[in-house]
Scaffold this motif. Structure first.
Motif, short mmCIF file in Angstrom:
data_model
loop_
_atom_site.label_atom_id
_atom_site.label_comp_id
_atom_site.label_asym_id
_atom_site.label_seq_id
_atom_site.Cartn_x
_atom_site.Cartn_y
_atom_site.Cartn_z
N GLY A 35 0.81 -1.19 -0.03
CA GLY A 35 0.11 -0.03 0.09
C GLY A 35 0.72 1.03 -0.08
N LEU A 36 0.47 2.23 -0.45
CA LEU A 36 1.17 3.51 -0.60
C LEU A 36 0.28 4.71 -0.80
CD1 LEU A 36 3.11 3.70 -4.18
CD2 LEU A 36 1.03 2.33 -3.72
N PHE A 37 0.82 5.82 -0.28
CA PHE A 37 0.40 7.12 -0.27
C PHE A 37 1.38 8.17 -0.59
CE2 PHE A 37 -1.19 11.16 1.70
CZ PHE A 37 -2.38 11.41 1.05
N LEU A 38 0.88 9.18 -1.37
CA LEU A 38 1.88 10.21 -1.64
C LEU A 38 1.34 11.62 -1.23
CD1 LEU A 38 4.24 11.18 -3.25
CD2 LEU A 38 2.94 11.84 -5.25
N SER A 39 2.13 12.29 -0.27
CA SER A 39 1.88 13.53 0.20
C SER A 39 2.92 14.60 -0.25
CB SER A 39 1.74 13.56 1.50
OG SER A 39 1.40 14.76 2.09
N GLU A 40 2.79 15.40 -1.32
CA GLU A 40 3.92 16.29 -1.78
C GLU A 40 5.04 15.38 -2.14
OE1 GLU A 40 4.16 19.29 1.26
OE2 GLU A 40 2.29 20.54 0.49
N LYS A 61 2.05 -8.08 -9.99
CA LYS A 61 1.07 -8.20 -8.88
C LYS A 61 1.14 -7.10 -8.09
CE LYS A 61 -0.30 -11.05 -4.76
NZ LYS A 61 -0.13 -12.24 -4.04
N PHE A 62 0.24 -5.93 -8.84
CA PHE A 62 0.23 -4.68 -8.03
C PHE A 62 -0.59 -4.75 -6.96
CE2 PHE A 62 1.26 -3.64 -12.72
CZ PHE A 62 2.38 -3.20 -12.23
N GLU A 63 -0.25 -3.94 -5.99
CA GLU A 63 -0.96 -4.29 -4.57
C GLU A 63 -1.21 -2.96 -3.84
OE1 GLU A 63 -0.32 -7.02 -1.68
OE2 GLU A 63 -0.60 -8.48 -3.25
N GLY A 64 -0.80 -1.66 -4.53
CA GLY A 64 -0.91 -0.27 -3.95
C GLY A 64 -1.09 0.56 -5.00
N ILE A 65 -1.97 1.74 -4.65
CA ILE A 65 -2.14 2.66 -5.99
C ILE A 65 -2.35 4.05 -5.17
CG2 ILE A 65 -4.64 2.18 -6.05
CD1 ILE A 65 -4.54 3.11 -8.97
N LYS A 79 2.24 -12.49 10.69
CA LYS A 79 2.15 -10.99 10.22
C LYS A 79 0.83 -10.34 10.42
CE LYS A 79 1.40 -12.09 5.27
NZ LYS A 79 1.77 -11.88 4.09
N PRO A 80 0.91 -9.02 10.59
CA PRO A 80 -0.31 -8.31 10.72
C PRO A 80 -0.92 -7.93 9.27
CG PRO A 80 1.64 -6.65 10.52
CD PRO A 80 1.92 -8.13 10.62
N ASP A 81 -0.49 -8.64 8.32
CA ASP A 81 -0.96 -8.60 6.80
C ASP A 81 -1.74 -6.92 6.49
OD1 ASP A 81 -1.15 -9.81 4.36
OD2 ASP A 81 -3.21 -10.59 4.73
N PHE A 82 -1.04 -6.16 6.53
CA PHE A 82 -1.44 -4.70 6.21
C PHE A 82 -1.33 -4.39 4.76
CE2 PHE A 82 0.76 -3.31 10.53
CZ PHE A 82 -0.59 -3.26 11.05
N GLU A 83 -2.77 -4.63 4.47
CA GLU A 83 -2.90 -4.60 2.89
C GLU A 83 -3.37 -3.26 2.32
OE1 GLU A 83 -2.02 -6.58 0.48
OE2 GLU A 83 -1.58 -8.49 1.73
N ILE A 84 -3.55 -2.43 3.39
CA ILE A 84 -4.48 -1.25 3.18
C ILE A 84 -3.90 -0.01 3.74
CG2 ILE A 84 -6.67 0.04 3.53
CD1 ILE A 84 -8.28 -2.64 3.41
N LEU A 85 -3.69 0.90 2.63
CA LEU A 85 -2.98 2.23 3.30
C LEU A 85 -3.88 3.27 2.65
CD1 LEU A 85 -1.20 4.17 4.92
CD2 LEU A 85 0.34 3.72 2.79
N CYS A 86 -4.88 3.93 3.42
CA CYS A 86 -5.62 5.16 2.74
C CYS A 86 -5.43 6.19 3.75
CB CYS A 86 -7.18 4.65 2.82
SG CYS A 86 -8.05 4.38 4.26
N HIS A 87 -5.95 7.49 3.17
CA HIS A 87 -5.85 8.77 3.87
C HIS A 87 -6.79 9.54 3.90
CE1 HIS A 87 -4.97 13.13 3.18
NE2 HIS A 87 -4.17 13.01 4.22
N ASN A 88 -7.09 10.64 5.05
CA ASN A 88 -8.15 11.49 5.22
C ASN A 88 -7.85 12.41 6.23
OD1 ASN A 88 -11.11 12.14 6.68
ND2 ASN A 88 -11.15 12.05 4.32
N ASN A 89 -7.93 13.70 5.83
CA ASN A 89 -7.78 14.78 6.75
C ASN A 89 -6.42 14.79 7.58
OD1 ASN A 89 -8.47 17.14 8.26
ND2 ASN A 89 -9.59 16.03 9.76
N ASN A 90 -5.25 14.46 7.00
CA ASN A 90 -4.11 14.33 7.62
C ASN A 90 -3.75 13.12 8.45
OD1 ASN A 90 -2.84 16.80 6.61
ND2 ASN A 90 -4.22 17.92 7.91
N LEU A 140 1.02 6.17 -9.15
CA LEU A 140 2.22 5.46 -8.66
C LEU A 140 1.47 4.15 -8.03
CD1 LEU A 140 4.26 7.89 -6.74
CD2 LEU A 140 4.65 7.28 -9.14
N LEU A 141 2.21 3.10 -8.26
CA LEU A 141 1.85 1.59 -8.15
C LEU A 141 3.16 1.13 -7.42
CD1 LEU A 141 0.36 0.45 -11.48
CD2 LEU A 141 -0.80 1.60 -9.47
#
Length: 280
Positions: free
Chosen positions: A20-25, A242-246, A70-81, A259-260
């Motif tokens: 998972g990924l998230f771009l901030s600047e 096998k893309f897993e983050g966008i 493993k915690p299997d963190f498959e999700i990364l999302c964003h809202n309000n900092n 970005l993937l």
């Protein structure tokens, strides 16, 4: 008609099994499904900072945590900092959510076991077919994307009208049909909201298990209308990845660029970030 171009954007040492990924600047945040760290990568200076988000005593290693633990963190999302990092729910040890405040750097853990139990009951999905891989949070509504790579192929979107995911009450499940390759239906691997359009990635993987990996047959990019939750378009973007983050990189009237990240299902602490442009 849409056309796509895919190219390597960056290669980063020190991160394995990116999911998972998230771009901030200039800062690219990346999670791995078998790590106790949130990774912060500066795309200009190419510096990597590791932020510990798990502190459980039973974790005797912080990278390449064994599959059974493993915690299997498959999700990364964003809202309000805030970043929200969610476990897939595919085993009882994968029901954790981490809230990370980008300003204060504060880490909060929440147990989503009750919520995941409710989601499975409402959608009539058993433990072997429950596998969350993407999420969108608007501030008062959650959309959770179930990856249908179990034997029942239960691709679908959970719609939760609740700000606190740990206290989910109003839940709807929307089954979803995705394109297939050689009679293997692709399944959600992540999603991101851009204005009023949901962009998703999906992979066709020749397996009937949410736990065991299979042969990768190809991956897709597509979009879904936010209001109707109907498919707008889908394009095949790879035969082998096998893309897993966008995450969104840029957008103009002619193209949208993402970005993937790719989970190569190996223990090597190295990840490749790809740039995908969709031309309209």
């Amino acid at each position: 008609m849409h056309s796509t171009t895919l190219e390597v954007y960056a290669e980063i040492d020190g991160i394995g099994s990116a999911s998972g990924l998230f771009l901030s600047e200039d800062l690219l945040y990346i999670i791995g499904d078998n790590s106790a760290y949130l990774n912060e990568y500066n795309i200009k200076t190419k510096q990597l900072r590791k932020i510990q988000i798990l502190f459980e005593a039973e974790l005797n290693q912080l990278e390449n945590i064994p599959k059974s633990l493993k915690p299997d963190f498959e999700i990364l999302c964003h809202n309000n900092n805030k970043l929200y990092i969610l476990g897939s729910g595919s085993t009882p040890k994968r029901n954790l959510m981490i809230e990370f405040d980008l300003k204060t750097q504060k880490v909060i853990q929440k147990d989503l076991t009750d919520t995941y139990t409710k989601l499975k009951a409402i959608a009539k999905i058993d433990d072997q077919n429950f596998n969350l891989e993407g999420s969108i949070f608007t501030g008062n509504e959650w959309l959770l994307f179930n990856r249908g790579n179990g034997i029942d192929a239960k691709n679908g979107i959970f719609d939760i009208q609740e700000a606190d995911l740990a206290k989910a009450k109003q839940v709807k499940f929307n089954p979803f049909k995705l394109p297939n390759i050689d009679h293997v239906e692709s399944s959600f691997t992540d999603a991101v909201l851009v204005k009023n359009e949901i962009f998703f990635i999906a992979t066709a993987e020749d397996t009937k298990s949410t736990y065991a990996d299979g042969e990768i047959l190809g991956s897709f990019i597509g979009s879904i209308n936010l209001q109707t939750l109907k498919l707008t378009f889908s394009n095949k973007i790879s035969d082998k990845h096998k893309f897993e983050g966008i995450t969104l990189l840029s957008q103009n009237e002619h193209s949208t660029t993402f970005l993937l990240c790719e989970d190569r299902d190996s223990e090597e602490l190295k990840t490749v970030i790809y740039k995908l442009a969709i031309n309209f």
